[in-house]
Design a protein around this motif. Sequence first.
Motif, PDB file in Angstrom:
ATOM      1  N   ASP A 253      12.511  79.420  12.847  1.00 51.18           N
ATOM      2  CA  ASP A 253      11.394  80.288  13.245  1.00 51.18           C
ATOM      3  C   ASP A 253      11.937  81.498  13.983  1.00 51.18           C
ATOM      4  O   ASP A 253      13.051  81.466  14.539  1.00 51.18           O
ATOM      5  N   THR A 254      11.147  82.571  14.029  1.00 53.83           N
ATOM      6  CA  THR A 254      11.552  83.802  14.712  1.00 53.83           C
ATOM      7  C   THR A 254      10.512  84.198  15.751  1.00 53.83           C
ATOM      8  O   THR A 254       9.384  83.683  15.757  1.00 53.83           O
ATOM      9  N   TRP A 255      10.891  85.139  16.612  1.00 57.56           N
ATOM     10  CA  TRP A 255       9.959  85.656  17.617  1.00 57.56           C
ATOM     11  C   TRP A 255       8.795  86.379  16.947  1.00 57.56           C
ATOM     12  O   TRP A 255       7.697  86.456  17.517  1.00 57.56           O
ATOM     13  N   MET A 256       9.013  86.904  15.748  1.00 60.39           N
ATOM     14  CA  MET A 256       7.934  87.588  15.034  1.00 60.39           C
ATOM     15  C   MET A 256       6.830  86.607  14.643  1.00 60.39           C
ATOM     16  O   MET A 256       5.665  86.984  14.536  1.00 60.39           O
ATOM     17  N   ASP A 257       7.205  85.333  14.428  1.00 63.08           N
ATOM     18  CA  ASP A 257       6.207  84.327  14.080  1.00 63.08           C
ATOM     19  C   ASP A 257       5.419  83.881  15.303  1.00 63.08           C
ATOM     20  O   ASP A 257       4.197  83.722  15.238  1.00 63.08           O
ATOM     21  N   SER A 258       6.091  83.708  16.429  1.00 68.87           N
ATOM     22  CA  SER A 258       5.416  83.190  17.623  1.00 68.87           C
ATOM     23  C   SER A 258       4.630  84.252  18.374  1.00 68.87           C
ATOM     24  O   SER A 258       3.675  83.933  19.080  1.00 68.87           O
ATOM     25  N   HIS A 259       4.998  85.533  18.249  1.00 63.20           N
ATOM     26  CA  HIS A 259       4.305  86.603  18.979  1.00 63.20           C
ATOM     27  C   HIS A 259       3.883  87.738  18.045  1.00 63.20           C
ATOM     28  O   HIS A 259       3.754  88.881  18.475  1.00 63.20           O
ATOM     29  N   ALA A 260       3.661  87.410  16.779  1.00 63.11           N
ATOM     30  CA  ALA A 260       3.327  88.450  15.798  1.00 63.11           C
ATOM     31  C   ALA A 260       2.011  89.145  16.138  1.00 63.11           C
ATOM     32  O   ALA A 260       1.916  90.376  16.079  1.00 63.11           O
ATOM     33  N   ASN A 261       0.978  88.383  16.516  1.00 67.38           N
ATOM     34  CA  ASN A 261      -0.327  88.984  16.793  1.00 67.38           C
ATOM     35  C   ASN A 261      -0.266  89.922  17.993  1.00 67.38           C
ATOM     36  O   ASN A 261      -0.908  90.983  18.002  1.00 67.38           O
ATOM     37  N   PHE A 262       0.517  89.537  18.999  1.00 65.28           N
ATOM     38  CA  PHE A 262       0.604  90.349  20.215  1.00 65.28           C
ATOM     39  C   PHE A 262       1.221  91.707  19.917  1.00 65.28           C
ATOM     40  O   PHE A 262       0.664  92.753  20.277  1.00 65.28           O
ATOM     41  N   PHE A 263       2.353  91.709  19.239  1.00 64.83           N
ATOM     42  CA  PHE A 263       3.025  92.979  18.956  1.00 64.83           C
ATOM     43  C   PHE A 263       2.293  93.779  17.876  1.00 64.83           C
ATOM     44  O   PHE A 263       2.355  95.005  17.873  1.00 64.83           O
ATOM     45  N   SER A 264       1.584  93.104  16.980  1.00 66.24           N
ATOM     46  CA  SER A 264       0.773  93.822  15.994  1.00 66.24           C
ATOM     47  C   SER A 264      -0.367  94.555  16.679  1.00 66.24           C
ATOM     48  O   SER A 264      -0.717  95.678  16.292  1.00 66.24           O
ATOM     49  N   ALA A 265      -0.948  93.929  17.712  1.00 66.66           N
ATOM     50  CA  ALA A 265      -2.023  94.576  18.457  1.00 66.66           C
ATOM     51  C   ALA A 265      -1.510  95.820  19.178  1.00 66.66           C
ATOM     52  O   ALA A 265      -2.186  96.856  19.213  1.00 66.66           O
ATOM     53  N   ILE A 266      -0.307  95.738  19.751  1.00 67.63           N
ATOM     54  CA  ILE A 266       0.274  96.900  20.426  1.00 67.63           C
ATOM     55  C   ILE A 266       0.538  98.020  19.423  1.00 67.63           C
ATOM     56  O   ILE A 266       0.254  99.198  19.688  1.00 67.63           O
ATOM     57  N   SER A 267       1.074  97.666  18.257  1.00 62.09           N
ATOM     58  CA  SER A 267       1.346  98.666  17.232  1.00 62.09           C
ATOM     59  C   SER A 267       0.066  99.335  16.751  1.00 62.09           C
ATOM     60  O   SER A 267       0.015 100.558  16.575  1.00 62.09           O
ATOM     61  N   MET A 268      -0.995  98.540  16.545  1.00 58.47           N
ATOM     62  CA  MET A 268      -2.270  99.100  16.107  1.00 58.47           C
ATOM     63  C   MET A 268      -2.862 100.013  17.176  1.00 58.47           C
ATOM     64  O   MET A 268      -3.404 101.092  16.870  1.00 58.47           O
ATOM     65  N   GLU A 269      -2.753  99.597  18.441  1.00 57.25           N
ATOM     66  CA  GLU A 269      -3.270 100.428  19.536  1.00 57.25           C
ATOM     67  C   GLU A 269      -2.546 101.765  19.593  1.00 57.25           C
ATOM     68  O   GLU A 269      -3.157 102.814  19.831  1.00 57.25           O
ATOM     69  N   LYS A 270      -1.247 101.742  19.349  1.00 58.17           N
ATOM     70  CA  LYS A 270      -0.467 102.981  19.352  1.00 58.17           C
ATOM     71  C   LYS A 270      -0.912 103.908  18.231  1.00 58.17           C
ATOM     72  O   LYS A 270      -1.051 105.126  18.430  1.00 58.17           O
ATOM     73  N   LYS A 271      -1.155 103.349  17.048  1.00 57.82           N
ATOM     74  CA  LYS A 271      -1.595 104.170  15.921  1.00 57.82           C
ATOM     75  C   LYS A 271      -2.974 104.763  16.175  1.00 57.82           C
ATOM     76  O   LYS A 271      -3.215 105.946  15.882  1.00 57.82           O
ATOM     77  N   VAL A 272      -3.891 103.959  16.713  1.00 56.04           N
ATOM     78  CA  VAL A 272      -5.237 104.455  17.001  1.00 56.04           C
ATOM     79  C   VAL A 272      -5.189 105.558  18.050  1.00 56.04           C
ATOM     80  O   VAL A 272      -5.879 106.580  17.941  1.00 56.04           O
ATOM     81  N   MET A 273      -4.355 105.364  19.080  1.00 52.33           N
ATOM     82  CA  MET A 273      -4.226 106.378  20.122  1.00 52.33           C
ATOM     83  C   MET A 273      -3.655 107.674  19.555  1.00 52.33           C
ATOM     84  O   MET A 273      -4.083 108.776  19.944  1.00 52.33           O
ATOM     85  N   PHE A 274      -2.721 107.559  18.626  1.00 55.42           N
ATOM     86  CA  PHE A 274      -2.142 108.743  17.995  1.00 55.42           C
ATOM     87  C   PHE A 274      -3.220 109.518  17.228  1.00 55.42           C
ATOM     88  O   PHE A 274      -3.288 110.741  17.293  1.00 55.42           O
ATOM     89  N   ILE A 275      -4.085 108.786  16.506  1.00 54.85           N
ATOM     90  CA  ILE A 275      -5.143 109.442  15.740  1.00 54.85           C
ATOM     91  C   ILE A 275      -6.145 110.120  16.669  1.00 54.85           C
ATOM     92  O   ILE A 275      -6.562 111.270  16.440  1.00 54.85           O
ATOM     93  N   ILE A 276      -6.533 109.430  17.743  1.00 59.10           N
ATOM     94  CA  ILE A 276      -7.519 109.994  18.670  1.00 59.10           C
ATOM     95  C   ILE A 276      -6.984 111.260  19.333  1.00 59.10           C
ATOM     96  O   ILE A 276      -7.676 112.288  19.418  1.00 59.10           O
ATOM     97  N   LEU A 277      -5.734 111.210  19.796  1.00 62.65           N
ATOM     98  CA  LEU A 277      -5.168 112.378  20.458  1.00 62.65           C
ATOM     99  C   LEU A 277      -4.871 113.500  19.466  1.00 62.65           C
ATOM    100  O   LEU A 277      -4.832 114.670  19.851  1.00 62.65           O
TER     101      LEU A 277
END
Length: 415
Positions: A253-277
Motif C-alpha cells: 500500500d502507499t500513502w496515496m491510498d491511505s490519504h488520497a481523499n485528503f490531498f485530492s481535496a487540497i488539490s481541488m481547493e487550489k484549482k477552485v481558488m485559482f479560477i476564482i482569483l
Amino acid sequence: MFRPLELFIGLRYTRAKRRNQFISFISTVSIVCIAISVTALITVMSVMNGFDDELRSRILGAISHATVSGMPGQAVEEWPRAVKIAEANKHVKGAAPYVESEAFFQARRSTGGLIRGIEPAEEPKVSDIDQHMVEGKLGTLVPGSWNVVLGRELALQLGVSVGDKVIVAVPSFQSSPITGSVPSLRTFTVSGVFEMGMQEFDSGLALVNMTDAERLNRLGGPTGIRLKLDDMFNAREVARELADQLGQVYRVDTWMDSHANFFSAISMEKKVMFIILSLIILVAVINLISMLMMLVTDKQADIAILRTLGSTPRSIMGMFMVQGVLVGFVGIGFGVTLGSLLSWKLPGIVKWIEHVTGVTFLSPDVYYISELPSKLDAGDVGWVALITFLFSLLATLYPAWRASRTQPAQALRYE
C-alpha cells in the motif's frame, strides 16, 4: 532603426498629451489593477502551496511512503527476505519493520488509539518522529523495557507525563477457564513525548519497542514493513514493482491510498481558488477595455487620416492592440515582481505584523500549523502570467476592431 508602423504609432499613443490626460490616467489605473490582481493571485497560490507542502511533510513524517504487509492481524511471512527485496529497489531509501494494532490506553483517564512497535535504530530511515521529540528519546524503547512514547495530545488526554504508568490493552484475546476470553493487557512506563503537529498522530499514536509489541499482540514477527522512497509521487509505480517481486502473499500500500481523499481535496481547493482569483484579473482587465474604447473615440480623426493615407483595417487594429498589450505586459511585469517578492518574504512579514500588533493570526492553541507557510512555484507564476496576458490580449480585440471599422468620410465630416 526600422520599426513597424503599427508598433510605432501604438507606442506614440501610450504617451500622455494635453488632450488625453484622462485616458492616460485610466491606462495607469489599468496597469495598477492588473498588477494588484496578479500579485494577489501569486501570493494566494504560494500560501496554498506552502500549506500543502507543510501538511505533506508532517503527515509523511509519521507515516511511510509505502508499506508491505501480510494478512490483517498476522505477522509478515519471511519478513527479512521482504526487507532485502525492498531495499534492493533503486527508489527505496529506507525500510524498517513494525507492528501496529489498535489499543486502549488507561491512566488517570482513558482513550483509544494506535500502538506501533518500532526498532528505534531503524525508525529514522522511514519517519521523522525522532526529530519531533519534546521529552525523552526514542532510544529508551529497548526490548523488554516496556517503555512507551506518546503523542503530546494523547499524553494530555491520559493525564500522564514521563515516568508515569499507562495500561495498554490490545484486541489479542486469550482464553481463561475462569474469565473466558480476555484482551491482552500490559503496563507501560512513559519514557518520551513527541509532537508532530498533526491531530491524527499527536492524539492517537503510541510507540513501543517492536519486540514488546510482538509479545503484547502474541505475534511471531512484524505486521508490516515501512518504506521511504526517493520520490513520494512515484509511490504507486514502486508499489507495483515490489508487488510483482514479492508475490501474492504480500500486500503493498502507499500513502496515496491511505490519504488520497485528503490531498485530492487540497488539490481541488487550489484549482477552485485559482479560477476564482482569475476572475479578479478579468475584472481588472475590463478597465483596459474602457481605456481603449475612449482612446478609439478620441483618435477618430487620426484613424480617418491614416485610412486615407492607405492604412488597412488590419493595420489599424494592430496599432490599438499594441497599446492594450503593452498595458497588460507592464501590469504583469509589476505583478509578477511584487507577487514573487511578497510570497518570498510573507512568513517574515506576518511575524513582523504579529510582533507590532500583538495579534497572533494562527494561534498554536487552535491551529497545528502556527506559522503562515509560503512556497513560490515557478509553474504557478507562469500560468498566472500567461492567463493575464491572454485576458489582456482578448480585451484589446473589440476596441481594435471598432477602430478598424471607422469610416474616414464620416469621421472627418465635422473636423
